[in-house]
Design a protein around this motif. Structure first.
Motif, PDB file in Angstrom:
ATOM      1  N   ALA A 121      93.939  38.488  36.204  1.00  8.81           N
ATOM      2  CA  ALA A 121      93.836  38.661  37.652  1.00  8.81           C
ATOM      3  C   ALA A 121      92.652  39.557  38.007  1.00  8.81           C
ATOM      4  O   ALA A 121      91.938  39.291  38.990  1.00  8.81           O
ATOM      5  CB  ALA A 121      95.135  39.250  38.201  1.00  8.81           C
ATOM      6  N   ILE A 133      89.531  37.453  37.692  1.00 12.23           N
ATOM      7  CA  ILE A 133      89.411  36.556  38.853  1.00 12.23           C
ATOM      8  C   ILE A 133      88.965  37.352  40.084  1.00 12.23           C
ATOM      9  O   ILE A 133      88.099  36.915  40.846  1.00 12.23           O
ATOM     10  CB  ILE A 133      90.759  35.844  39.140  1.00 12.23           C
ATOM     11  N   ILE A 147      85.678  36.832  42.461  1.00 11.19           N
ATOM     12  CA  ILE A 147      85.782  36.689  43.915  1.00 11.19           C
ATOM     13  C   ILE A 147      84.874  37.700  44.626  1.00 11.19           C
ATOM     14  O   ILE A 147      84.155  37.349  45.573  1.00 11.19           O
ATOM     15  CB  ILE A 147      87.257  36.819  44.372  1.00 11.19           C
TER      16      ILE A 147
END
Length: 132
Positions: A26, A29, A33
């Motif tokens: 996470a 990711i 982003i």
């Protein structure tokens, strides 16, 4: 036994434990982003692209060594466990305990011998009624 493990072995074990967690994924990711969100502000420049390319290349390069260390450790532990199972079986052939040390040619010869034995067994089962 763990007290004798090298600093790299201890580090690789902890790192592979942490990097394999969903939270780490996470975070990765999230980083992508954030990087993508800065694209419009930086005009999708070469520097902006180079930043993620360099980061991912370095992380990938380092992870290869951590993964290989973990894989080597797991393979060695599995091999020892299999050797122990072979050793304690009365009917097992203890000569197979070190197959991992054989050359490709030697392994192929052992495999060919087993293929031959399997074919002989199928033939004898077929001729003898197929039962035990």
């Amino acid at each position: 036994m763990n007290g004798n493990q090298s600093w790299f072995g201890r580090f690789a074990k902890k790192a592979s434990c942490y990097t394999g967690k969903p939270a780490t994924f996470a975070i990765a990711i999230g980083g992508i982003i954030v990087w993508a969100a800065f694209g419009p502000f930086l005009g999708y420049s070469d520097t902006w692209q180079l930043m993620v390319n360099t980061t991912t290349t370095i992380v990938t390069f380092l992870m290869v060594f951590l993964i290989q260390n973990s894989q080597n450790r797991d393979s060695e532990a599995l091999q020892i466990k299999l050797d122990e199972l072979i050793r304690v079986q009365k009917k097992a052939n203890n000569a197979f305990m070190d197959l991992e040390d054989l050359t490709e040619e030697e392994l192929e010869k052992v495999r060919a011998d087993f293929v031959r034995l399997a074919e002989e067994k199928r033939r004898s089962d077929g001729e003898g009624g197929g039962g035990e």
